[in-house]
Structures are given as C-alpha cells and as structure tokens.
Enzyme design. Structure first.
Site, mmCIF file in Angstrom:
data_model
loop_
_atom_site.group_PDB
_atom_site.id
_atom_site.type_symbol
_atom_site.label_atom_id
_atom_site.label_comp_id
_atom_site.label_asym_id
_atom_site.label_seq_id
_atom_site.Cartn_x
_atom_site.Cartn_y
_atom_site.Cartn_z
ATOM 1 N N ASP A 155 -12.628 -8.626 -35.919
ATOM 2 C CA ASP A 155 -11.549 -9.393 -36.504
ATOM 3 C C ASP A 155 -10.416 -9.379 -35.480
ATOM 4 O O ASP A 155 -10.429 -8.586 -34.544
ATOM 5 C CB ASP A 155 -11.151 -8.677 -37.801
ATOM 6 C CG ASP A 155 -9.942 -9.306 -38.420
ATOM 7 O OD1 ASP A 155 -9.867 -10.536 -38.426
ATOM 8 O OD2 ASP A 155 -9.071 -8.555 -38.899
ATOM 9 N N ARG A 199 1.396 -16.768 -34.113
ATOM 10 C CA ARG A 199 0.938 -17.286 -35.409
ATOM 11 C C ARG A 199 1.989 -18.249 -35.901
ATOM 12 O O ARG A 199 3.174 -17.929 -35.907
ATOM 13 C CB ARG A 199 0.828 -16.156 -36.425
ATOM 14 C CG ARG A 199 -0.336 -15.264 -36.226
ATOM 15 C CD ARG A 199 -0.073 -13.952 -36.847
ATOM 16 N NE ARG A 199 -0.186 -13.980 -38.310
ATOM 17 C CZ ARG A 199 -1.283 -13.603 -38.948
ATOM 18 N NH1 ARG A 199 -2.323 -13.214 -38.281
ATOM 19 N NH2 ARG A 199 -1.333 -13.607 -40.259
ATOM 20 N N THR A 236 -11.908 -14.966 -35.954
ATOM 21 C CA THR A 236 -10.535 -14.955 -36.436
ATOM 22 C C THR A 236 -10.228 -16.224 -37.212
ATOM 23 O O THR A 236 -10.861 -17.260 -37.022
ATOM 24 C CB THR A 236 -9.549 -14.797 -35.260
ATOM 25 O OG1 THR A 236 -8.243 -15.003 -35.742
ATOM 26 C CG2 THR A 236 -9.843 -15.791 -34.166
ATOM 27 N N ASP A 241 -7.398 -17.571 -36.921
ATOM 28 C CA ASP A 241 -6.330 -18.239 -36.171
ATOM 29 C C ASP A 241 -6.772 -19.565 -35.593
ATOM 30 O O ASP A 241 -7.958 -19.861 -35.520
ATOM 31 C CB ASP A 241 -5.879 -17.346 -35.024
ATOM 32 C CG ASP A 241 -4.953 -16.271 -35.501
ATOM 33 O OD1 ASP A 241 -4.259 -16.517 -36.502
ATOM 34 O OD2 ASP A 241 -4.958 -15.192 -34.893
#
Lengths: 1140, 356
Positions: A418, A635, A716, A718
């Site tokens: 992760d 992020r 991930t 993201d």
C-alpha cells in the site's frame, strides 16, 4: 493490552436461533428499555444471551475429548494411535507401552500447551466478567453489579475512564447536549477520541432520578460484526426516532473526557460487535509446511513399500520353512501360530505387514509437528524481541501474530505494498493550494527533491530523506505552507479575497474533527490526518475552529467588513459523511446571516462532475494546478460550495431524513442517493495539495529489497502522477528505468464515450490488449541487456487487464518488470491483484498495508504484514506480522526471514534424515532375520530415539542456527535469493538428505555387523549377541545423527554444544540406568553397557570408525561443493572469515 | 514518526495507555544477548585450510589405529574346522537328515586339527552355526524370563508357545523354542593321546548367571515331549549353573554365529596335532546349516577380525588422499575467498536480480 487479546479469539459460537430471529442480517431485535416486566413478557418469546463472555476453547468437561479430537486430526497422530491400538495384539514387534510412550509424550505436550493457553483465557474472562458497573434496578437507584449480570434493556451508568460493559445506546451524558467522547483503542487501535451524541429527546435524562418513568422500546438490527454501522429505531412516548452509530457505545471502548453517561444495554456478551468481530488470526500455511506434508506422505509411502517388501519376502521364506532341505525345525513351523504359519503364508504375510508398519513407525517423525511448533513459537519470540525492529516513536515492537509463516518470510518473491501510511507517514502536511485559479505555497516536496537529485547524483549517495531538510523550521504539525500572500492576514489583499475566505471556511467547517482547547491553544482530534491538516491550516491562516456542539460549529475568523477577528457560529444542519465510495464529504450550515450553504470537499474527479455552469470559472486553471500537485507527489482534493434556498433545503431534508430512518439492508445506499441530490451545481473554489511524507528509511529499504531480487508492487488509490512521483521518491522508479504506462484516458477512448456500452468495452479491451502486447515486445526485445522496466497501470485499465482473458499476458508482463505501480485501485482490486499474482507466479507474495482498505489484500497474500501506524489497527488485526514502520520490513525479510527459512528447512530435512537413518538400520537387520519383524534394538531404545536422544539438538538447529550474522544478511541482500529459489528445501535437497539417511543406515549396519560379529567381542573370548549388536549399532546411530547435525550447524553457542553433546552423553547415561532395571524390564539391555561394552576396546573402536564412515559421504560432498561449486551463502560465509 | 513535530498534543503518549501508569512500561524489548541472538558463538566454516586439516586429522588418527588393530587381529591364531559333512559316514551322506534323526547311527566322529602357530592359553573353543536364524522373532520371543529367574513363576510360560507345556499340561522349565533347541554337540580334545581339559566354567556373562537364571530353578519336564529338539539338561543342576544353556539363550544377532563352548587352559605349540572327538548330535542338516568348530586365542581387540583394521586403514587412507587432493588442487588453482565470480548465479546471468 487486553483488547488485543480479545480480538484474537476464535469466532464465538453461532448465536442461538432464538436471538437471530430474522436470520443473519435481519432486523428483529427488540429491546425493552428499563422495563423488566415487558422484558419478562418478551422473554417468553425471545431470550437474549447474558453479558457473560466465555472465550475459552474448552471447558473442564470437554477438554479431554475435544483436545484429543483436535490432536487426532493430524494424519501422523492417527497413524500412531492406530499403531498403538494394534500394538496390544500379538502382532506387535515390541511391547505396547514402548509404542505408546512417544505418542503419549507428544500428545500430552501438545495438550498441556493447549490447557495452559486456555487457562490464561479463562483467567481473563473471569476478570472481565466480574468487573463492576452501575445498573438501574427496581429500587429506582443505581447500584453496582458485575458485568456478567447485565441484561438486555438495563439502564447503566458508566463513569469517566471506565470501559463500556456491553454495546450501549447512549441516552444522555454529563454534558447538556448529550455528547460524550470515547476511545476505541481496543476495537480498532485508533487513539483519537470519537464523539458520540445521544438523541436530543433523551439527552435531558441527566440524573439518577429521571429514569423512574423512563420506558422505551428499541427495534434494531441483529447482532453483527460491523463496527461502524448501526440501524435501529427507538419508540419513545409514541414517537419513532431513528438511531445511528452516533448513539452506540461499543463494548471495550472507553469513556473519556466525560464525567458519566447513561445508556441502555442493547447487545450483550457474545452479541456485542466486538465479540462478533473476534476471530482467530487468519490461518495460513507456509509453502514449506505444505511441502512437508508431501514429504510425510512420501515417508508413508516408503513405510508401506518397506513393509510390503518385507512381507513378500517373509511370505516366501515362511512358506519355505517346511520345505525339504530347509526345514527350520527349531522354529517349530508345524506348530506355529497363524502369524507364522507356513501353510497359510499369505495370511502370515499380511499379519507381518501390519507388524512391519509398527516396526518402522519410527520412519514417521511423530515429534516433528510439535517440534516445529515449539521452534516456530521461539522464532516468533525472537522476532518480537528484536530491538532493531522496535519503533521508538510509537513505542511499538514488531509482532509476529502468527508463528506459522516465519520461514515464508525468507521466500518472499513479490511485495505488494500500500502507499499511504505504509511507505509514507500518513501524517499529512498542507503544502500547497490553488484558490480561485491562483496557486499558492512555495515549499517543495520530497518527490520533487528526489527527482532533482536523481538527475545529478547516484542514488546510492542519497542522504536519508526524512525530515528537517528544508530551510524552514516547521513548528506546526500538519502545516508546511509558506506563502506571504496568504499568511498573517495578507489574504485580504488578494484579488479573490472572498473566494479565499470561502475556501478556508470550507476547510474550517467541512470536517468531523473535534477541537481540544488547552489553555489558549486549540488542537484537533480528527479521524483522518488530512482533515487535521486542513483544520490546522485554516487555524494558522486565521479561521480558527474552536468549538463544536451537536448543532453548531464556531470559528474565530476575520471579518472582511469589520476588519477584525470575530466569533462566528455556523448552525450545523447536516453532515453528509465521507466514504470511500462517495469520495467526498459535505456539510450544510446556516450562517449568522441566515444563509444556507453547502460546503463540499472531495476527490477532484467527483467534484468536477458536480460543478454548475457558472461554478466552472477556474476549472481549467485548477485542473492544471491539480496535475502539477500530483506530479509533485501531493494528495489533492477539490473544494467547492453552493448556496441553497430554504425551499430546496426543506424538501431535500425531509427526503434525507426519511432515507436515514429507513431500517433495511439498503440503508447506506438510500442515504447516499439522497445525499447526492443536494451535492450538485457546486461552485469551485480551488484545490488543496497535501503532502504525505515518506517514512524514514523507505528508499534505502526498497533499495535493499530490490537488491535482494524481490519485486515490489505499489497498489495505491492515488492518482497516476502522485503514484509515479512517490515511486521516484522511494526509488522504486529510477531514471534509467523504462517506464511502461498503461492507462485509459487516451483521446480515442474519450471520443468513444458516446457509443454504446458494449462497443466501448470492446474498444477499451482491444486498446489495453494492444498496450500490453507492445510493452511485451519492448521488454522481450531488450532481454539480456541491463535495461529494466517499470510498469505503471491505473485502476480502470487494471480492471480490464485482469479480466477478459488478458490477465495472463498482463501478469507475465508485470512479472518481467522490476517494479509495478498500480494506481487508482480499489481495495477489492488490491485483493484481486494479490490473488492473481500469487496464482500466476506461484511464488510467495507478501502484502503490506496499514489501513482497513488493505485488509483484503493482507488476507489474500501468503503473508500479510500490517503497519501499526496511525490508521488504526484493522490492518494489523488481519495481518500475520505487525511492524511499526516500513523500513523494518528489510530486517524482517532479509534477516529473520532468511534465518527462519534456513532453520526450518534444515530442521525438517534433518528430521527426515535422522528417522531414515534409524529406520533403515531396523530394516537391514530385519532383512537378515528372515524378515520376521524382529527389531534390532531393545524396545525402549526405539521409543526414546525421537523423544530423548535426537529431539533437542534438532530444536537447537531450528531455533538458534545462523549461517551468517544479521549484519551480513543486510549487507548481502542477494542471500534472499536462496529463499526465493527455495534451494534449502528443494526436492533434490530433501531427497538428498533422505538418501544420506539411508546411506548412513547402511554404513552403520554393515560396518557394525562386520566389525563386532562372529569373532570374540572382548579379550575374554565372549562373543556379541543381538543385544550387543543392538547397543553398538544404536550408539553409532546416536553419534552419527548428532554429529551430522553438528557438521551441519554453522553457529555454535553453548546451547548447541550442551544439547548435542548432552544428547549423546544422555544415551550412555540412559544405557547405564536402564541396565540397572531388573532383567524382566530391561531384558536385552540388562547391564549391557557396564558389563560388556565399557571394557571392550572393540566397542569403542567400532563406534569411532563407523561414525566417521557414516559422516564421510556427507562431509566429502559438502567439502567438494564448498570448494569447487560453492553456493552463494558459502562464499559469503567464507568471505567473512577471510576478512576477519 | 516525525520527530521534529511535537507541538500537537496528539495523544501519542500517556493518555493512550491506562492513565495509572503513564509511560512506565515501554514496549521496548529488553536487551539480552539471548533474545537478540547475539550469544557468543564459534562459527565453523569450511575453508580449504580447515577442510584439509580435518581430513589430515582423521588420516593421522585412523591410520595408526588401523595398523594397531590389524596387528592385534593378526596376532590372533584361529583354527576353523567344518565338520557337519565330514562327520557323517560317507555312505550315509545321501540322506543326512535321516542319519541325524536316527537313534541307531553312531554320532561320534574324530577330527584331527593341526596348530599352525603358537596359541597362548587360554584358547577359546567355539561352535559356529550357519544359516541358523536365532534372530527370528518367533524364536527370540519364545522364552520366559520370569520362569528362568524365579522358582515361583514356573507356570509363566505363556510366551513360550509352542514349547510351553508338556502334552499333559505341566509346564516345561526352561520353556520355549530357544531352550528346546539347545545345541548339543560335544567336543573332547586330546593332544598326543593326552586329554586336554576344556574348562566350561565362566563362559556365560556374569549378569546372566546372577540375575537372569535362578539359583533355585531346576530343569523340569525338559525335552520330554513327543519331539526332542536339542540337548537335554541335568535336572539336578540349577539353571544358573547351566552355562551352556545360558550362552545358548543369549540369542545371536545374525544367522551365522559363534558361541563359546569352553576354554582350553594350556598353550598349544605349532604343529601340535589336536584330536577332537565330536558327538555330532545337533541337526543342522534339515535346514542346510553348517557346523564348525573354532579354536581361537584373543588379543586386546578380541578375536580375529581384520575388518576393523582394514576399515580404519581405508578410511584413513581415503582421508589422506582427499587431504592431499584438496591441497594440490588448492595450490594449483588458488581461489580468492568469496570471489563472487564463482557464484553459481553469476555464471547464470539471466537469473541475477535486477542490476541496480
């Protein structure tokens, strides 16, 4: 931590049918609050379980049968039980008691272990069940009673810092508005306070007297294991009130910062959510163990083959006993029992087969399982005790939650990791933002720096990229934002000051954090670190959130019109909570000016879809900034708001309330749908960029793991750019690598968007297939060169790549690449990828993660490693190993994994070796005794072989052996290749050891018989009978197998010396002591050592050369190998001695 | 995680634990050399020097021992005479079994042995049987240790089948197949017409006489059944004095075995002609077994057996050879210790992990 213990238990027994009523997932539970009479009436129909918990596996009554049953589920044990039963018949080659003894020892040891463990559980249960709590009784007052006496429907009073005795419905608290704070450390490990709030209608019940007239009825869901959901309705004074998780206080959580609360018991004992959640750590078996099973079957086969060969020969010989010229009158074949009857040789042969199974029972290593269990537990202790895997900051050592998989750590081929919280700290820092299309924030991120550095210097010389490298001294956690245009109130002068104001208002209001006011400063308890960063940033920039009540949020903020700081209170109307499906959260507030506003923050993709026409003013710039931020490894979240009209809100609110109070399985979906109806026509304000710093030591760790030849995948959620940048920051991606990117949003596909779904699917599929094919040809064309590849794929493409027949080619491609990054991936896909990788590569996979979204992946992988970081304990609870930081993975795999793998593999091989070495001496002897199943040794020698003379040294091998020190393991990570290729437990090696065992046995048998037999054994002319042959041969076997171990060991502490030489010495001691038993017990061993052996030079000379001869084949093989064909570990061992 | 950030009172310390004992019990594992796996240790590694030394050591120790054992074995003088066939009159050799079974035939036979070398007293007399499975499970188990030891256990014959009781049910002492098949050939030696005494005392193990065979247990009903097995016993002598029986009942390990018959307590000179009068009673003809008479002296190593000496010499020689071989190879092509180019996977480039 008592809480952790409670989590590790077996699943509770299934609830009695009466309490589940509508079945699992039903909504049939009825709770009569504070109404003993009604409860009694109800009791006629439904009886809920009491609050007593029993987590023990056994009771006094069922311990013996149940634990015996558990024991005899193992094939080897069943075999020995069967053998023990048959051994009471005349078929037994030796006395039954000596067959029984090893079984009793092994089973007894295991049962004792079970009993001790269960006793500890029992103690803890008793302690928990007898804790005191105040309950409201018929006498209309609260009195103390034990937890176990609580009934569903009781009203209880819980005081500050006490644990909740059962799942409670919060009625009221010492605060006026019925809020209270709880800590759920024992449930999910989260240390932040959670705010719970009672229904307004009950919040006035604030003293002991107010419960005299209080009666209510609650209908709610049946017991289940969902910690974060609760659906129910309370009927009070004829009105229906919907209940939510906000009102539920879970057992094992603790009341904090609140004087007392009143609550109604809803779920008791095993019905509580925490108990419903309790389960064993996932049971996984290691590769080595699975292979071990196969070897045991192989040994069974050998056993059967030997027994059959023996029986066939025996049958033939027996038949011949009566024949002319070979009439063995001294055996009285004419009067023999059926076991030896030459006239019924077939039957005799069959009986002999059974006897042989008993005789060669020692081929099956009965003590193997228990030895391995003990060894693994000790290995786990070493892992737990390793100071170098202890995290000072969080005060957490490494934890091996299961000891089954120690050796698997040394064989890890692929790591699936992760990102957030695993590679990074998950402590967010606000770095940049874009407001009204203007980018703010001047700090630079780790990823940017690393990227820059990468171009200039060799990555090896990189300094640790941990903290404190930027010029600013960061004073506030979560805040790393520097821009003079916004700081110190300068934002007022910005062109879009109103937008800026609204932007920070959203940050200050749209969250679920709780302010903690200490003297003058305010800090925040937030559920996610992102939120904490937002609220902190808002505070630093002059929007200080300082109070939250159930109905309102208050800020200190700068008023543009008045020009100074004022207190503004926003009435909080609704919170539309964040979920990973929604990817956004909103709040609806009423300002002091009576304006209705909806504030929303969420993933940019989601928010951009919901913008109104005039809300898109800055969309292009913002998108551009978001991309920049992502590339810098930040992020991003988009921030938006909208104004609501009274009418619009009123209509929606009714609908929303209705949705909320619906009590059925689709509850969540209905609420989400309702929420969606108001989250539209948003006006974009800007976007935030939050940095998640890499954990200490991550790039170095990844370097080492890559050197070790471990493939690392990052999975991930993201965005692609963010993921790629993190990849660079942690050296998973390097400049010289070729990146292969597979993604979907290429132009052709956006064109296709209007076509029908099937066509789109086909087209996408085709595209992905093409991309994979291209990439494959690229990879294969550069095979042999030093170019390495990195594969980057996004979630959507992955969904296609993993389905529709592409998965094999995709996985082959992925396996050829040095690193793989999958971004925009859902928790479910994480698990799916893990499973496919595991299945395709057939190698060991390790998943590492820290959050609830990684649970699936951790359970799916061969090994799940949980990071006990900030995101709670859910990942840890479902993991096999828990470490505090990613960097400890290096030590866990390369040091402990390497050692454990080598140890266990060697131990098992050696086990088979020693049993074959012993078993085959029996076979050779039997072969020379007309296959009559006559054992070569005294009964008790045989039964003590596995238990006494060879059991402890092999455990020393399993627990303590080290081929190289930990420093060398880390210095030469490629040692890990040994594990990946499984060279210590490959079939040739296993069979080699078995062959070695057979050779040893053969040498010992033939050399002993030739050396000591026929002629005088001693100078007094006496000759050796079978008893001396047995003793001499056994001496040689004990010496040979123990010396063999000593030859194998590469690490001698006093423990090894003690155990090995002690075992050999013990054999002589045993022989002496046993020899003093009366002859009826010791039979052939009576005084055999003191009278016959000690004074015979032949005995000592024979044992010396026979042991040396038995070891010579292995030793010369070993020396040949290390001198001329060294394995990697040999060279490293030698290199080390060369240095020192 | 981030040491520099400490301003927020995130409850990372005392508050998370029971407020009663804040920070007192850190979870840090305690240091001990044991738990950290750092116990002082020696780490033997197979370096060429070590390997060569080890082989040399074995050679140096083994070769002398081998020579010593071999010379000890050589010093033993052994006379072996097979008489099972020779002792049957030639015309009866067609059916040896009938000859031995018949009570009419004359069983006495005379053999003459010549002494090759000086044999120092005591000279041990053995009988050697061949193809006789004293280690057969049925045979080995067919005895009663209790009965042999205790007078009161006379009836403890359950394990002795099929030789446990006489046909009328009274127990046989000593019972069982082993005793029943007692060897009963006898040898009488004379040297130059002068009888040589064979001392039959003290041929059994002391522990057997003292503790396995009772002083108050006398043979009873022995060899009185329908089928006579081997020798008979004097019912007036207690079992503990029946040394032939005691020797016989220590079962041999392999089908070819020697058992001590007695000792001649006189030196035998070279070229002495020994005359042996054999009572050839024991039936080995049914199963094709051989019978041999063995006279042997002993040395410190026991009887004559070159195997031990040869084995020592062979192992020692082999180790010497290996030591020299390794040394030569090591001198011819000395290898850099830990040279990675010799690594198996460096030769196999494809298997190498990604070059970083």
């Amino acid at each position: 931590m008592a809480g952790e213990r409670r989590w590790r238990r077996r699943p509770p027994p299934p609830p009695p049918a009466s309490s589940s009523g509508g079945g699992a997932g039903g909504y049939s539970r009825v709770v009569h609050c504070n109404d003993a009479a009604a409860a009694a009436a109800g009791a006629a129909r439904v009886v809920y379980r009491g609050n007593e918990v029993a987590t023990t596996k056994y009771t006094v009554a069922n311990f013996v049968p149940k634990s015996l049953f558990e024991q005899f589920r193992r094939a080897a044990n069943v075999f020995f039980l069967a053998v023990a039963c048959v051994s009471f018949s005349p078929l037994a080659p030796y006395r039954a008691v000596s067959i029984l003894l090893p079984l009793v020892v092994v089973v007894g040891a295991t049962m004792a272990k079970e009993a001790v463990e269960d006793w500890r559980r029992k103690q803890q249960d008793i302690e928990v069940n007898n804790r005191k709590v105040k309950v409201y009784n018929e006498a209309n007052s609260f009195h103390e009673t034990e937890w176990k006496r609580l009934r569903v429907g009781d009203v209880v009073k819980v005081e500050k810092d006490e644990f909740f005795p059962a799942d409670l419905l919060l009625l009221s608290s010492s605060y006026e508005d019925g809020i209270c704070y709880v800590e759920t450390m024992n449930l999910d490990g989260e240390t932040n306070l959670k705010r719970k709030q009672s229904l307004q209608i009950t919040s006035s019940l604030t003293n002991d007297q107010s419960f005299q007239k209080f009666k209510a009825l609650i209908k709610c869901e049946d017991p289940n294991d969902k910690l974060y959901s609760f659906i129910g309705t309370m009927y009070f004074n004829g009105v229906q009130y919907p209940l939510s998780p906000q009102q539920i206080l879970l057992r094992d959580s603790k009341l904090r910062n609140t004087q007392y609360v009143y609550g109604i018991v809803i779920f008791t004992g095993h019905d509580t959510k925490v108990m419903q959640n309790a389960m064993d750590p996932p049971s996984k078996r290691s590769n080595v163990e699975r292979r071990m099973d196969k070897i045991i079957y192989l040994l069974f086969t050998i056993l059967v083959v030997i027994a059959s060969i023996g029986s066939i020969f025996f049958g033939i010989k027996t038949k011949g006993e009566m024949s002319e010229g070979n009439y063995m009158w001294y055996l009285r074949p004419d009067k023999s029992s059926i076991f030896f009857d030459p006239r019924r040789a077939g039957l005799a042969a069959f009986c002999h087969f059974l006897t042989s199974l008993m005789l060669y029972g020692c081929l099956i290593p009965i003590s193997l399982y228990i030895s391995i269990e003990i060894v693994k537990v000790l290995q786990s202790t070493f892992i737990n005790q390793d100071q170098k895997m202890y995290c000072e900051e969080s005060d957490k050592p490494a934890r091996a939650r299961t000891s089954n998989l120690n050796e698997e750590l040394g064989q890890v081929h692929t790591i699936l990791s992760d990102k957030t919280g695993t590679l990074t700290c998950n402590s967010m820092e606000f770095v940049k933002c874009s407001i009204g299309g203007v980018a703010y924030g001047s700090g630079s991120t780790e990823a940017e720096k690393s990227y820059r550095k990468d171009k200039e210097i060799n990555y090896f010389e990189l300094k640790p990229l941990s903290s404190g490298f930027n010029g600013y001294e960061r004073l506030v956690k979560g805040f790393n934002f520097y821009d003079d245009r916004l700081m110190n109130g300068q934002w007022v002068k910005e062109p879009h000051s109103e937008t800026v104001q609204m932007f920070f208002r959203v940050l200050a209001i749209c969250h679920t954090a709780i302010p903690v006011v200490e003297s003058k400063s305010v800090s925040y308890e937030a559920e996610s670190p992102d939120e904490a960063a937002f609220v902190t940033t808002a505070r630093e920039l002059g929007f200080e959130f300082f109070q939250r009540t159930q109905m309102s949020i208050s800020l200190h903020e700068f008023d543009l019109k008045i020009g100074r700081k004022v207190i503004r209170t926003y009435k909080l109307l609704n919170i539309l909570e964040f979920s990973s499906a929604r990817k956004r959260m909103s709040v609806i507030v009423r300002t002091e000016e009576d304006e209705l506003l909806l504030f929303c923050k969420g993933a940019d993709g989601v928010i951009f879809e919901k913008l109104s026409k005039d809300g898109q003013v800055f969309e292009a710039e913002t998108k551009c900034h978001i991309n920049e931020y992502s590339e810098a490894g930040l992020r991003t979240l988009a921030v938006a708001y909208r104004k609501l009209t009274e009418e619009e809100y009123r209509i929606w609110n009714e609908e929303f309330l209705a949705a909320k109070s619906s009590v059925n399985a689709d509850h969540d979906m209905i609420v989400d749908e309702a929420a969606e109806k108001i989250e539209k026509d948003l006006i974009l304000l800007g976007a935030t960029g939050v940095e998640d710093r890499l954990q200490k030591g991550v790039p170095e760790c990844i370097n080492k793991l890559a050197e070790a030849g471990i493939k690392i995948w990052i999975l991930t959620g993201d965005k692609l750019e963010t993921a790629v940048n993190i990849g660079f920051a942690c050296h998973l991606l390097r400049k010289e690598m070729k990146n292969i990117v597979i993604k979907l949003d290429t132009p052709e596909i956006s064109v296709l968007k209007d076509g029908d779904k099937e066509a789109i699917k086909m087209a996408i599929n085709e595209r992905i297939a093409n991309q994979i094919r291209e990439a494959q040809s690229q990879v294969s064309s550069s095979k042999g060169s030093s170019v390495s590849f990195a594969l980057i794929i996004d979630g959507n493409s992955l969904a296609y790549a993993l389905s529709s027949g592409l998965e094999n080619s995709f996985l082959d491609l992925a396996v050829d690449c040095a690193s793989v990054i999958c971004c925009r991936i859902s928790p479910k896909q994480k698990a799916l990828v893990t499973r496919l990788v595991k299945r395709r590569t057939r190698k060991t996979t390790l998943a590492i993660g820290d959050g609830a979204n990684d649970v699936g992946m951790l359970q799916e992988a061969d090994i799940g490693v949980g990071i006990s970081g900030v995101e709670g304990m859910q990942a840890v609870m479902s993991s096999d190993f828990a470490i505090a930081q990613f960097r400890f993975l290096e030590r866990l795999l390369l040091v402990h994994g390497h050692w454990c793998y080598r140890r266990i593999a060697a131990m098992i091989c050696y086990f088979f070796y020693k049993n074959l070495a012993f078993g085959f001496t029996l076979f050779w002897f039997e072969a020379h005794a007309l296959f009559s199943a006559q054992p070569a040794y005294n009964d008790w020698y045989i039964s003590f072989y596995n238990v006494a003379f060879t059991s402890l040294p092999v455990m020393a091998l399993g627990v303590f052996d080290k081929d190289v020190s930990s420093a060398i393991c880390l210095k030469f990570p490629s040692l890990h290749q040994d594990g990946i290729r499984n060279i210590f437990f490959s079939w040739p090696r296993i069979l080699g050891w078995m062959l070695n065992g057979i050779i040893t046995a053969t040498i010992i048998y033939y050399f002993t018989t030739n050396a000591i037999l026929d002629q005088a054994f001693r100078s007094d002319g006496r000759v050796a009978g079978s008893e001396l042959l047995g003793a001499t041969m056994y001496t040689c076997v004990v010496w040979a197998v123990n010396c063999q171990l000593a030859l194998y060991l590469s690490y001698f502490t006093w423990i090894q010396h003690l155990l090995i030489w002690g075992s050999i010495f013990f054999w002589y001691i045993f022989l002496v002591i046993y020899g003093f038993f009366p002859p009826t017990i010791s039979t052939t061993a009576y005084r055999v050592f003191l009278e016959a052996c000690v004074s015979s030079p032949l005995y000592w000379l024979s044992s010396l050369f026979i042991v040396v001869a038995a070891l010579l084949p292995y030793f010369s093989y070993l020396t040949f190998q290390t001198m001329f064909f060294p394995k990697y570990h040999h060279s490293i061992q030698r290199a080390k001695t060369g240095d020192s | 995680m981030n040491p520099s950030s400490s301003s927020t009172p995130r409850r990372s310390d005392g508050a998370t634990r029971d407020s009663s004992n804040p920070r007192k019990n850190s979870n840090k594992p305690k240091y001990s050399r044991f738990t950290q796996q750092e116990l002082p240790a020696c780490k033997p590694i197979l370096t060429p020097a070590w390997v060569i030394t080890a082989y040399m050591l074995v050679a140096v120790v083994f070769i002398p021992i081998g020579l010593a054992s071999l010379s000890a074995s050589e010093s033993v003088v052994e006379i072996v005479d097979r008489y099972d066939v020779e002792c049957i009159p030639e015309h009866l050799r067609v059916d040896k079994v009938a000859y031995i079974r018949s009570s009419e035939t004359k069983k006495t036979c005379t053999r003459s042995l010549s002494v090759p070398k000086h044999m120092k007293a005591p000279v041990y007399v053995y009988y050697q049987l061949d193809n006789f499975y004293q280690n057969h499970r049925r045979y080995v188990k067919s005895r009663s240790d209790k009965q042999l030891r205790y007078k009161s256990k006379e009836h403890d014959t359950s394990s002795c089948d099929p030789e446990s009781t006489t046909s009328n049910g009274s127990p046989i002492t000593p019972c069982g197949l082993i005793a029943w098949s007692l060897f009963n050939d006898t040898y009488k030696f004379s040297l130059a017409a002068k009888a040589l005494d064979v001392n039959k005392k003290n041929i059994a193990w002391k522990s057997d006489k003292d503790h396995k065979f009772g002083r108050d247990v006398y043979p009873k009903n022995f060899q009185s059944g329908g089928l006579i097995g081997g020798g008979k016993l004097d019912a007036s002598i207690p079992l503990s004095e029946q040394e032939d029986l005691i020797v016989w009942m220590r079962t041999a390990a392999l089908p070819t075995f020697r058992k001590l018959y007695g000792k001649i307590e006189a030196d035998l000179e070279p070229d002495d002609k020994l005359t042996v009068v054999i009572e050839n009673n024991y039936n080995t003809y049914s199963f094709g077994g051989k019978k041999k008479l063995v006279l042997s002296t002993t040395s410190w190593i026991g009887g004559k057996n070159d195997f031990v000496g040869i084995a020592y010499l062979t192992i020692g020689g082999l180790c010497l050879f290996l030591a020299i071989g390794f040394a030569v190879l090591h001198l011819l092509c000395p290898r850099n210790l830990g040279d990675p180019s010799y690594l198996s996977w460096n030769r196999d480039a494809a298997a190498r992990p990604t070059k970083l």
